[in-house]
Design a protein around this motif. Structure first.
Motif, mmCIF file in Angstrom:
data_model
loop_
_atom_site.group_PDB
_atom_site.id
_atom_site.type_symbol
_atom_site.label_atom_id
_atom_site.label_comp_id
_atom_site.label_asym_id
_atom_site.label_seq_id
_atom_site.Cartn_x
_atom_site.Cartn_y
_atom_site.Cartn_z
ATOM 1 N N UNK A 1 0.819 -1.208 0.000
ATOM 2 C CA UNK A 1 0.000 0.000 0.000
ATOM 3 C C UNK A 1 0.857 1.265 0.000
ATOM 4 N N UNK A 2 1.972 1.230 0.694
ATOM 5 C CA UNK A 2 2.873 2.388 0.698
ATOM 6 C C UNK A 2 3.462 2.624 -0.691
ATOM 7 N N UNK A 3 3.788 1.538 -1.391
ATOM 8 C CA UNK A 3 4.288 1.692 -2.769
ATOM 9 C C UNK A 3 3.201 2.267 -3.677
ATOM 10 N N UNK A 4 1.966 1.809 -3.476
ATOM 11 C CA UNK A 4 0.851 2.324 -4.279
ATOM 12 C C UNK A 4 0.616 3.807 -3.981
ATOM 13 N N UNK A 5 0.753 4.191 -2.715
ATOM 14 C CA UNK A 5 0.575 5.601 -2.347
ATOM 15 C C UNK A 5 1.608 6.485 -3.023
ATOM 16 N N UNK A 6 2.825 5.966 -3.194
ATOM 17 C CA UNK A 6 3.857 6.737 -3.882
ATOM 18 C C UNK A 6 3.513 6.923 -5.360
ATOM 19 N N UNK A 7 2.781 5.943 -5.939
ATOM 20 C CA UNK A 7 2.380 6.038 -7.341
ATOM 21 C C UNK A 7 1.184 6.949 -7.541
ATOM 22 N N UNK A 8 0.311 7.001 -6.533
ATOM 23 C CA UNK A 8 -0.918 7.786 -6.637
ATOM 24 C C UNK A 8 -0.994 8.772 -5.474
ATOM 25 N N UNK B 1 -3.171 9.316 -1.508
ATOM 26 C CA UNK B 1 -2.288 8.756 -0.481
ATOM 27 C C UNK B 1 -2.937 8.706 0.899
ATOM 28 N N UNK B 2 -3.900 9.586 1.182
ATOM 29 C CA UNK B 2 -4.510 9.570 2.512
ATOM 30 C C UNK B 2 -5.206 8.239 2.782
ATOM 31 N N UNK B 3 -6.074 7.806 1.879
ATOM 32 C CA UNK B 3 -6.787 6.554 2.083
ATOM 33 C C UNK B 3 -5.833 5.368 2.091
ATOM 34 N N UNK B 4 -4.839 5.389 1.219
ATOM 35 C CA UNK B 4 -3.892 4.272 1.134
ATOM 36 C C UNK B 4 -3.014 4.193 2.383
ATOM 37 N N UNK B 5 -2.604 5.351 2.903
ATOM 38 C CA UNK B 5 -1.784 5.353 4.123
ATOM 39 C C UNK B 5 -2.603 4.910 5.334
ATOM 40 N N UNK B 6 -3.882 5.273 5.368
ATOM 41 C CA UNK B 6 -4.735 4.804 6.460
ATOM 42 C C UNK B 6 -4.856 3.285 6.433
ATOM 43 N N UNK B 7 -5.015 2.722 5.238
ATOM 44 C CA UNK B 7 -5.086 1.263 5.134
ATOM 45 C C UNK B 7 -3.763 0.628 5.543
ATOM 46 N N UNK B 8 -2.655 1.242 5.127
ATOM 47 C CA UNK B 8 -1.338 0.705 5.496
ATOM 48 C C UNK B 8 -1.156 0.739 7.010
ATOM 49 N N UNK B 9 -1.575 1.835 7.649
ATOM 50 C CA UNK B 9 -1.451 1.931 9.105
ATOM 51 C C UNK B 9 -2.277 0.860 9.801
ATOM 52 N N UNK B 10 -3.472 0.592 9.271
ATOM 53 C CA UNK B 10 -4.314 -0.455 9.862
ATOM 54 C C UNK B 10 -3.627 -1.811 9.792
ATOM 55 N N UNK B 11 -2.970 -2.095 8.675
ATOM 56 C CA UNK B 11 -2.258 -3.373 8.552
ATOM 57 C C UNK B 11 -1.059 -3.434 9.497
ATOM 58 N N UNK B 12 -0.384 -2.309 9.690
ATOM 59 C CA UNK B 12 0.730 -2.304 10.642
ATOM 60 C C UNK B 12 0.233 -2.563 12.062
ATOM 61 N N UNK B 13 -0.917 -2.001 12.401
ATOM 62 C CA UNK B 13 -1.489 -2.287 13.726
ATOM 63 C C UNK B 13 -1.773 -3.781 13.870
ATOM 64 N N UNK B 14 -2.354 -4.371 12.838
ATOM 65 C CA UNK B 14 -2.657 -5.806 12.896
ATOM 66 C C UNK B 14 -1.391 -6.656 12.935
#
Length: 334
Positions: free
Chosen positions: A16-23, A27-40
């Motif tokens: 998701x972080x790589x995708x956020x760099x592309x788009x 990036x806000x929605x993608x970084x939120x999803x990435x943060x959720x996965x890091x929490x998990x």
């Protein structure tokens, strides 16, 4: 398949972080999803870093990010900072349900039941229309408030009755009072097979509603082309004229499609606004032509997954989704 192990969640966060760099526009929605996965994955410090990064960039949904950061911080020992963020969200009184639900459930999970009840109540006072029309986003607020009131031993009030009514249309087998009964925890330790069987049935019903929500993490979305964008689209790709005979027909089709979906019981409906450059970029990413009509629903789903959907229907007194500036009641909601 969804990630199941910490390593899977870490890998998904990195993707998701790589995708956020592309788009970067998403990036806000993608970084939120990435943060959720890091929490998990158990990397709460890494998730906190992403939330801080978002807040530093002035996100579109700052109260949501603050609520998520508060929930995350409290889980790894930063209670004072979490409480300060929660207080800030309450003072700001955001006009969206998600931040309220997150901070109320955070307080609930840490046995701050009175404060949790106050948060749920404040949110509903702000977001629930006076005509008892319950937007999709407010349904979980009603259920959460009902749950906390049961744990506090408070009697039913009007909001609890409304929560019961909404719940009965979705999961009729068990009432909210049964699902939120504090004594259910004791039943799990019972030696009585009948009690255990009844509790398993209740848990299955509750799990079914959670699975339904998880299977649709973003709205079922319909594509909306503003008049100027639709004119530009048809000038560039006249083959799409059969799909969009006129802008008026397009707007009427959106409302009709959404009403049909709602009539079949589909929930969490939304509308995403299209632009020609964004659609052309999406078509290129799919190695297809923009004239391929099969791309249109895929494009709508992609925009919804990036957090671009507006919930439908709006409140009757709110501005119509079409951009006319008229109340929804007097426009497409009439």
């Amino acid at each position: 398949m969804r990630p199941d192990t910490p390593a899977d969640h870490t890998a998904e966060a990195e993707r998701l972080l790589r995708t956020a760099a592309q788009y970067p526009e998403d990036d806000e929605q993608l970084l939120l999803q990435a943060a959720a996965h890091l929490e998990l994955a158990g990397d709460r410090e890494g998730a906190s870093g992403l939330y801080d990064r978002l807040l530093a960039d002035e996100p579109d949904h700052p109260h949501l990010v603050k609520a998520l950061q508060a929930a995350n911080l409290w889980e790894y020992g930063h209670e004072a900072e979490a409480r300060a963020l929660i207080a800030g969200v309450r003072i700001a009184a955001p006009a969206e349900a998600a931040p309220w639900e997150i901070i109320a459930e955070t307080l609930e999970s840490h046995d701050e039941l009175e404060a949790s009840h106050e948060c749920f109540s404040e949110a509903l006072a702000l977001l629930l229309p006076e005509d008892d029309e319950v937007p999709y986003a407010a349904q979980s607020l009603l259920a959460g408030r009902h749950r906390v009131r049961r744990m506090l031993g408070l009697p039913h009030d009007d909001h609890d009755a409304l929560a019961d009514r909404v719940h009965s249309t979705r999961t009729p087998d068990f009432s909210l009072d049964e699902l939120h009964d504090p004594k259910r925890l004791w039943a799990l330790g019972s030696d009585n097979p009948a009690e255990l069987k009844a509790e398993i049935a209740r848990l299955r019903a509750e799990l079914g509603s959670y699975r339904s929500a998880l299977s649709r993490p973003f709205p079922v979305a319909v594509l909306h082309w503003p008049a100027r964008e639709l004119t530009e689209l048809l000038e560039a790709y006249p083959d799409l004229a059969a799909e969009y005979p006129s802008h008026e027909a397009h707007l009427a089709g959106i409302e009709s499609s959404l009403r049909d979906l709602a009539a079949t019981g589909t929930e969490n409906l939304g509308i995403v606004t299209a632009t020609v450059p964004s659609y052309e970029a999406f078509a290129a990413s799919e190695a297809s032509s923009p004239t391929n009509t099969a791309l249109l629903p895929q494009y709508a789903t992609t925009l919804a997954a990036r957090g671009r959907a507006l919930p439908w229907p709006p409140a009757k007194s709110a501005a119509c989704w079409c951009g006319s500036g008229e109340p929804y009641r007097g426009c497409h909601g009439g």
